[in-house]
Design an enzyme around this catalytic site. Structure first.
Site, mmCIF file in Angstrom:
data_model
loop_
_atom_site.group_PDB
_atom_site.id
_atom_site.type_symbol
_atom_site.label_atom_id
_atom_site.label_comp_id
_atom_site.label_asym_id
_atom_site.label_seq_id
_atom_site.Cartn_x
_atom_site.Cartn_y
_atom_site.Cartn_z
ATOM 1 N N GLY A 15 19.901 67.300 11.674
ATOM 2 C CA GLY A 15 18.912 67.669 10.667
ATOM 3 C C GLY A 15 18.409 66.529 9.807
ATOM 4 N N ASP A 37 15.506 56.628 16.058
ATOM 5 C CA ASP A 37 14.647 57.123 17.144
ATOM 6 C C ASP A 37 13.391 56.272 17.290
ATOM 7 O OD1 ASP A 37 16.427 59.138 17.773
ATOM 8 O OD2 ASP A 37 15.279 60.727 16.783
#
Length: 177
Positions: A15, A37
């Site tokens: 999350g 990422d």
């Protein structure tokens, strides 16, 4: 000292990205965000699925090589340089090495005031999110759920197992000095 950097650490699908977006909405000043990422996406295609770069096994296990580590160090130095130049930055990371990854960050940070935040999520819940996302190798979330927190020292921890991103973001924002 004023906090100009927040580092969130949590496993895949815990999350973090949702919390970061909410933090940007609730913090009174503008904060940039950078995450692992986007760093991995910026790597040359040849380093993705390469022993020198990053590989993700069929079980969701992640391993990184020397070239990855070298570029990651340069990336961390660049993020820290932006903070030193006056930007406020939230980093969304996955400490695959647990305490060793935090030590590497501390090396780059020097004397910067940082709010260290652990983002926890029960592995079964993270695994469910992983399936719903559809962009992760199954098993990654469960493997990382506890691994990334081993030996890491936080100023604050939030648990997204039952709390929404906005609640977690408000909790974190209350600790930004």
């Amino acid at each position: 000292m004023t906090t100009r950097m927040i580092i969130l650490n949590g496993g895949s699908s815990s999350g973090k990205s949702g919390i970061v977006r909410c933090l940007q909405a609730v913090l009174p000043e503008p904060w940039l965000t950078f995450g692992c990422d986007s760093f991995v996406a910026a790597l040359p295609a040849g380093m993705q699925a390469s022993d020198a770069g990053i590989t993700i096994g069929q079980d969701g296990g992640v391993s990184v090589g020397a070239d990855f580590m070298e570029l990651q160090a340069a990336w961390a130095d660049g993020v820290v340089a932006m903070v030193r130049a006056g930007a406020r930055v939230v980093v969304d990371d996955v400490f695959l090495g647990g305490a060793a990854t935090q030590r590497r960050w501390r090396h780059h940070l020097g004397d910067l005031d940082v709010l260290w935040v652990g983002v926890r999520c029960a592995s079964a819940v993270a695994a469910g999110r992983e399936i719903a996302r559809g962009d992760r190798v199954p098993g990654m979330a469960a493997l990382q759920a506890d691994l990334v927190h081993e030996g890491v020292v936080y100023d604050l921890e939030v648990d997204t197992t039952h709390l929404e991103s906005m609640v977690c973001a408000r909790t974190i924002a209350a600790h930004v000095g």
